[in-house]
Scaffold this motif. Structure first.
Motif, PDB file in Angstrom:
ATOM      1  N   UNK A   1       3.847   5.113 -16.827  1.00  0.00           N
ATOM      2  CA  UNK A   1       4.992   6.016 -16.794  1.00  0.00           C
ATOM      3  C   UNK A   1       4.526   7.452 -16.583  1.00  0.00           C
ATOM      4  N   UNK A   2       3.444   7.827 -17.285  1.00  0.00           N
ATOM      5  CA  UNK A   2       2.903   9.183 -17.127  1.00  0.00           C
ATOM      6  C   UNK A   2       2.295   9.378 -15.743  1.00  0.00           C
ATOM      7  N   UNK A   3       1.550   8.382 -15.263  1.00  0.00           N
ATOM      8  CA  UNK A   3       0.886   8.492 -13.959  1.00  0.00           C
ATOM      9  C   UNK A   3       1.883   8.555 -12.814  1.00  0.00           C
TER      10      UNK A   3
ATOM     11  N   UNK B   1       4.192  10.474  -8.274  1.00  0.00           N
ATOM     12  CA  UNK B   1       4.327   9.565  -7.130  1.00  0.00           C
ATOM     13  C   UNK B   1       5.311  10.054  -6.089  1.00  0.00           C
ATOM     14  N   UNK B   2       6.237  10.908  -6.489  1.00  0.00           N
ATOM     15  CA  UNK B   2       7.267  11.352  -5.549  1.00  0.00           C
ATOM     16  C   UNK B   2       8.484  10.455  -5.586  1.00  0.00           C
ATOM     17  N   UNK B   3       9.266  10.507  -4.501  1.00  0.00           N
ATOM     18  CA  UNK B   3      10.565   9.830  -4.450  1.00  0.00           C
ATOM     19  C   UNK B   3      10.440   8.309  -4.598  1.00  0.00           C
TER      20      UNK B   3
ATOM     21  N   UNK C   1       0.818  -1.220   0.000  1.00  0.00           N
ATOM     22  CA  UNK C   1       0.000   0.000   0.000  1.00  0.00           C
ATOM     23  C   UNK C   1       0.849   1.266   0.000  1.00  0.00           C
ATOM     24  N   UNK C   2       2.126   1.147   0.339  1.00  0.00           N
ATOM     25  CA  UNK C   2       3.007   2.312   0.307  1.00  0.00           C
ATOM     26  C   UNK C   2       3.293   2.758  -1.127  1.00  0.00           C
ATOM     27  N   UNK C   3       3.126   1.827  -2.090  1.00  0.00           N
ATOM     28  CA  UNK C   3       3.431   2.114  -3.499  1.00  0.00           C
ATOM     29  C   UNK C   3       2.151   2.554  -4.204  1.00  0.00           C
ATOM     30  N   UNK C   4       2.112   3.759  -4.759  1.00  0.00           N
ATOM     31  CA  UNK C   4       0.917   4.207  -5.488  1.00  0.00           C
ATOM     32  C   UNK C   4       0.628   3.295  -6.684  1.00  0.00           C
ATOM     33  N   UNK C   5      -0.650   2.922  -6.868  1.00  0.00           N
ATOM     34  CA  UNK C   5      -1.095   2.071  -7.976  1.00  0.00           C
ATOM     35  C   UNK C   5      -0.202   0.830  -8.120  1.00  0.00           C
ATOM     36  N   UNK C   6      -0.052   0.124  -7.028  1.00  0.00           N
ATOM     37  CA  UNK C   6       0.876  -1.015  -7.021  1.00  0.00           C
ATOM     38  C   UNK C   6       0.451  -2.098  -8.016  1.00  0.00           C
ATOM     39  N   UNK C   7      -0.854  -2.319  -8.192  1.00  0.00           N
ATOM     40  CA  UNK C   7      -1.297  -3.352  -9.114  1.00  0.00           C
ATOM     41  C   UNK C   7      -0.892  -3.008 -10.550  1.00  0.00           C
ATOM     42  N   UNK C   8      -1.066  -1.732 -10.922  1.00  0.00           N
ATOM     43  CA  UNK C   8      -0.688  -1.297 -12.271  1.00  0.00           C
ATOM     44  C   UNK C   8       0.819  -1.492 -12.491  1.00  0.00           C
ATOM     45  N   UNK C   9       1.601  -1.195 -11.468  1.00  0.00           N
ATOM     46  CA  UNK C   9       3.057  -1.366 -11.583  1.00  0.00           C
ATOM     47  C   UNK C   9       3.435  -2.836 -11.717  1.00  0.00           C
ATOM     48  N   UNK C  10       2.747  -3.698 -10.999  1.00  0.00           N
ATOM     49  CA  UNK C  10       3.016  -5.132 -11.101  1.00  0.00           C
ATOM     50  C   UNK C  10       2.649  -5.662 -12.492  1.00  0.00           C
TER      51      UNK C  10
ATOM     52  N   UNK D   1       0.856   0.255 -24.356  1.00  0.00           N
ATOM     53  CA  UNK D   1       0.012   1.391 -23.949  1.00  0.00           C
ATOM     54  C   UNK D   1      -0.069   1.490 -22.428  1.00  0.00           C
ATOM     55  N   UNK D   2      -0.196   0.345 -21.752  1.00  0.00           N
ATOM     56  CA  UNK D   2      -0.255   0.330 -20.283  1.00  0.00           C
ATOM     57  C   UNK D   2       1.052   0.848 -19.684  1.00  0.00           C
ATOM     58  N   UNK D   3       2.174   0.492 -20.328  1.00  0.00           N
ATOM     59  CA  UNK D   3       3.482   0.977 -19.873  1.00  0.00           C
ATOM     60  C   UNK D   3       3.533   2.497 -19.971  1.00  0.00           C
ATOM     61  N   UNK D   4       3.083   3.042 -21.094  1.00  0.00           N
ATOM     62  CA  UNK D   4       3.087   4.498 -21.295  1.00  0.00           C
ATOM     63  C   UNK D   4       2.186   5.198 -20.279  1.00  0.00           C
ATOM     64  N   UNK D   5       1.019   4.591 -20.031  1.00  0.00           N
ATOM     65  CA  UNK D   5       0.081   5.188 -19.077  1.00  0.00           C
ATOM     66  C   UNK D   5       0.663   5.226 -17.664  1.00  0.00           C
TER      67      UNK D   5
END
Length: 368
Positions: free
Chosen positions: A266-268, A272-274, A121-130, A260-264
């Motif tokens: 990367x933009x989002x 996220x911060x540090x 939960x510390x990682x924003x949008x962790x599911x998308x990153x996975x 496309x998901x990678x690009x999205x």
């Protein structure tokens, strides 16, 4: 017809010539032969199973419900309750409340489970990153497999269209057909439908011992034996016949959607911060390389689409009526039937030769 082997053959003259045919022999064997058509079998692809999202319960449902009931009886904010416990403040919590809290202290297993989820939960949008990570892991394999299949189709198409031996065999089959149909409207054909190749093994001589395919192989063995190994020109044909263009299109689409998901993401992740600095750097590096790979793949995919259609057109067929998969399937069956008849002819010739040798030996022994 334009651009087909039938049109080209008329321009090239002797380069694609057919051998001379003994019409009297052909007539004696096949004058009353009838042609039976062969049916085609379609292949169906089972749809992949759709997995329903699974609900994960961190705490046993009954225990969670009892905990919720207990907290409604305490009736205070959780931070205040923790402060009272740490201060041993009896004015805030009585013995019954403390006993109830003891019952609901998290177990070791629950603590470990919660730690895991809290870290994620510390990682924003962790599911998308996975999901992006999973795409990154499989990307090279997906691209390599798709490129290999596309290249196989291109190679097979080139081999078929450039095989002079195959072209001469097609002309020989056309000549045979015209000879069999002489005196009829079909006796002056300048080409034939591709699926007619499958009828060669169905057309039997009057003695029922020989098919038209056997006769074709016999004719070539006698007149143009160099054509008998034409299958060696078509080394990628069988592999190409097992590839479905529809599946390649789906794979191409899946790679594009993954990118496309990678690009999205990367933009989002810019906001996220540090925590996402390293992630963004690694993802940007991957995206730059992946985009170049996909551009090359898209160009190859478009080329293969044109070549696949051109293979049907090469045989004078409409790609909409006779798509690439059907063309290659017919050609593979034809090649296998040709080889089988060729080998059977060779065995029969060898057997006949041995028979004659034995007869000579017997005659020689009898003379002595």
């Amino acid at each position: 017809m334009q651009g087909s082997l039938w049109a080209d053959a008329q321009k090239q003259g002797n380069q694609a010539r057919a051998p001379d045919i003994d019409l009297s022999e052909l007539e004696s064997l096949f004058s009353t032969a009838t042609v039976t058509s062969s049916s085609e079998k379609g292949a169906t692809r089972r749809g992949s199973a759709i997995n329903k999202p699974e609900i994960v319960h961190l705490v046993d449902m009954r225990r969670a419900n009892n905990c919720e009931i207990m907290l409604t009886k305490i009736k205070m904010p959780l931070p205040d309750m923790i402060s009272a416990i740490l201060a041993l403040d009896t004015s805030v919590l009585d013995n019954d409340q403390v006993e109830n809290l003891i019952k609901f202290c998290p177990t070791k297993e629950e603590i470990e489970m919660l730690k895991f989820f809290l870290e994620l939960m510390k990682v924003p949008r962790v599911e998308a990153k996975l999901r992006v990570f999973a795409f990154r892991i499989t990307f090279s394999t997906q691209v390599d497999e798709l490129r290999t299949n596309l290249t196989t189709i291109n190679d097979a198409t080139k081999e078929v269209k450039e095989s002079l031996k195959l072209r001469q065999i097609m002309q020989t089959i056309l000549t045979l057909g015209n000879a069999l149909n002489q005196g009829t409207a079909r006796g002056s054909a300048v080409g034939f439908r591709l699926d007619s190749l499958l009828k060669l093994s169905d057309t039997r001589a009057r003695n029922n011992k020989m098919t038209l395919m056997h006769y074709l192989c016999k004719l070539l063995a006698e007149k143009m034996p160099e054509l008998l190994d034409f299958d060696k020109d078509l080394i990628h044909l069988e592999a190409a016949s097992k590839i479905q263009l529809k599946l390649l299109a789906e794979e191409m689409q899946a790679i594009n959607k993954g990118l496309e998901k990678v690009e999205q993401e990367l933009a989002a992740s810019e906001n996220d911060g540090a925590i996402s600095v390293g992630f963004r750097k690694a993802l940007k590096s991957f995206l730059d390389a992946a985009e170049a790979e996909v551009r090359s793949l898209i160009s190859l995919y478009a080329e293969v689409g044109r070549n696949a259609d051109s293979l049907a057109q090469y045989f004078g067929e409409d790609p909409a009526r006779c798509p690439f998969e059907q063309v290659t399937s017919i050609l593979v069956i034809f090649v296998n039937l040709f080889k089988k008849s060729r080998d059977e002819n060779a065995r029969n010739v060898e057997a006949e030769k041995k028979k004659l040798e034995k007869e000579k030996e017997k005659a020689s022994a009898a003379g002595k």
